[in-house]
Design a protein around this motif. Structure first.
Motif, PDB file in Angstrom:
ATOM      1  N   ASN A  63       0.814  -1.147  -0.065  1.00 16.91           N
ATOM      2  CA  ASN A  63       0.119  -0.126   0.217  1.00 16.91           C
ATOM      3  C   ASN A  63       0.906   1.303   0.033  1.00 16.91           C
ATOM      4  N   ASP A  64       2.069   1.096   0.844  1.00 18.82           N
ATOM      5  CA  ASP A  64       2.716   2.511   1.102  1.00 18.82           C
ATOM      6  C   ASP A  64       4.177   2.400   0.341  1.00 18.82           C
ATOM      7  N   GLU A  65       4.593   1.330  -0.301  1.00 14.68           N
ATOM      8  CA  GLU A  65       6.008   1.147  -0.852  1.00 14.68           C
ATOM      9  C   GLU A  65       6.064   0.522  -1.938  1.00 14.68           C
ATOM     10  N   LEU A  66       7.170   0.688  -2.904  1.00 10.95           N
ATOM     11  CA  LEU A  66       7.564   0.015  -3.893  1.00 10.95           C
ATOM     12  C   LEU A  66       8.939  -0.950  -3.358  1.00 10.95           C
ATOM     13  N   VAL A  67       8.891  -2.202  -3.475  1.00 14.37           N
ATOM     14  CA  VAL A  67       9.718  -2.992  -2.955  1.00 14.37           C
ATOM     15  C   VAL A  67      10.661  -3.716  -4.169  1.00 14.37           C
ATOM     16  N   GLU A  86      16.456   9.651 -11.567  1.00 16.81           N
ATOM     17  CA  GLU A  86      15.172   9.755 -12.242  1.00 16.81           C
ATOM     18  C   GLU A  86      14.525   8.626 -12.521  1.00 16.81           C
ATOM     19  N   GLY A  87      14.160   7.749 -11.433  1.00 16.44           N
ATOM     20  CA  GLY A  87      13.375   6.483 -11.759  1.00 16.44           C
ATOM     21  C   GLY A  87      14.130   5.198 -12.153  1.00 16.44           C
ATOM     22  N   ILE A  88      15.451   5.444 -12.429  1.00 23.48           N
ATOM     23  CA  ILE A  88      16.208   4.306 -13.129  1.00 23.48           C
ATOM     24  C   ILE A  88      17.015   3.722 -11.873  1.00 23.48           C
ATOM     25  N   LEU A  89      16.706   2.530 -11.457  1.00 23.59           N
ATOM     26  CA  LEU A  89      17.472   1.646 -10.384  1.00 23.59           C
ATOM     27  C   LEU A  89      18.541   0.887 -10.911  1.00 23.59           C
ATOM     28  N   THR A  90      19.865   0.968 -10.455  1.00 26.38           N
ATOM     29  CA  THR A  90      21.074   0.289 -10.844  1.00 26.38           C
ATOM     30  C   THR A  90      21.559  -0.725  -9.668  1.00 26.38           C
ATOM     31  N   ILE A  91      21.624  -1.819  -9.769  1.00 24.82           N
ATOM     32  CA  ILE A  91      22.155  -2.765  -8.850  1.00 24.82           C
ATOM     33  C   ILE A  91      23.503  -3.384  -9.655  1.00 24.82           C
ATOM     34  N   ARG A 118      22.359  -4.884 -13.082  1.00 27.20           N
ATOM     35  CA  ARG A 118      20.928  -4.865 -13.093  1.00 27.20           C
ATOM     36  C   ARG A 118      20.624  -3.504 -13.550  1.00 27.20           C
ATOM     37  N   THR A 119      19.870  -2.961 -14.281  1.00 33.66           N
ATOM     38  CA  THR A 119      19.508  -1.622 -14.475  1.00 33.66           C
ATOM     39  C   THR A 119      17.901  -1.693 -14.592  1.00 33.66           C
ATOM     40  N   LEU A 120      17.169  -1.363 -14.214  1.00 35.19           N
ATOM     41  CA  LEU A 120      15.541  -1.291 -14.435  1.00 35.19           C
ATOM     42  C   LEU A 120      14.992   0.154 -14.067  1.00 35.19           C
ATOM     43  N   ALA A 121      13.891   0.263 -14.800  1.00 35.11           N
ATOM     44  CA  ALA A 121      12.885   1.621 -14.631  1.00 35.11           C
ATOM     45  C   ALA A 121      11.982   1.266 -13.599  1.00 35.11           C
ATOM     46  N   LEU A 122      11.791   2.016 -12.970  1.00 32.62           N
ATOM     47  CA  LEU A 122      10.691   1.788 -11.672  1.00 32.62           C
ATOM     48  C   LEU A 122       9.588   2.036 -12.284  1.00 32.62           C
ATOM     49  N   PRO A 123       8.432   1.197 -11.914  1.00 33.26           N
ATOM     50  CA  PRO A 123       7.037   1.019 -12.501  1.00 33.26           C
ATOM     51  C   PRO A 123       6.139   2.385 -12.062  1.00 33.26           C
ATOM     52  N   LEU A 124       6.660   3.019 -11.215  1.00 29.94           N
ATOM     53  CA  LEU A 124       5.749   3.888 -10.524  1.00 29.94           C
ATOM     54  C   LEU A 124       6.486   5.167  -9.934  1.00 29.94           C
ATOM     55  N   ALA A 125       5.849   6.107  -9.620  1.00 31.99           N
ATOM     56  CA  ALA A 125       6.776   7.362  -8.958  1.00 31.99           C
ATOM     57  C   ALA A 125       7.058   6.980  -7.535  1.00 31.99           C
TER      58      ALA A 125
END
Length: 158
Positions: A63-67, A86-91, A118-125
């Motif tokens: 409900n409150d977080e993106l994990v 800017e919404g792009i996560l890199t691990i 791994r680089t991924l665009a987060l699906p929400l703000a």
């Protein structure tokens, strides 16, 4: 085209003839011999270090977080790098086997050792500046508070 009562599906010879071209009809039995193909030239194999390993991730929201969860067993937290912009996560990081001895003869090698990313665009703000990351029991967990989107307000027409 309408079918007659006595029409059956194409019989095997008719079906084969439907796929033959004129050259096939003039072949003799000795023409059926196929010359074995020459062995293709070997392709240049990419170097082992050319492609970092791909890190598998799970991404879900509460409900409150993106994990984001990633299995990073055997990786020291000092060998991990997590960044967001800017919404792009890199691990990324390095997985070391801990065994620096030179193997004389491998029998099975299934484990990946070396760099991964791994680089991924987060699906929400999300609120990037409030991210939390934890490494526990070989699982990297990164959580972001979601940005609350305002509901559209109804404008009454007068």
């Amino acid at each position: 085209m309408a079918r007659k009562k006595d029409d059956d599906l194409l019989i095997e010879d008719e079906l084969a003839a439907a796929f033959l071209n004129d050259d096939d009809l003039t072949q003799t039995p000795q023409d059926d011999y196929v010359q074995p193909a020459a062995q293709p030239a070997p392709l240049d194999e990419p170097e082992e270090d050319d492609f970092p390993g791909q890190l598998a991730v799970d991404v879900y929201e509460t409900n409150d977080e993106l994990v984001i969860k990633a299995r990073t067993a055997g990786v020291n937290k000092d060998d991990l790098d997590v960044s967001i912009s800017e919404g792009i996560l890199t691990i990324s990081g390095t997985l070391s086997s801990g065994d620096e001895s030179e193997a004389n003869n491998w029998h099975i090698q299934e484990c990946y050792w070396g760099e991964f990313s791994r680089t991924l665009a987060l699906p929400l703000a999300v609120k990037e500046d409030e991210a939390k990351a934890a490494l526990k029991d070989g699982v990297l967990t990164i959580s972001f508070p979601k940005v609350v989107q305002e509901q559209a307000k109804k404008i009454q027409i007068m």
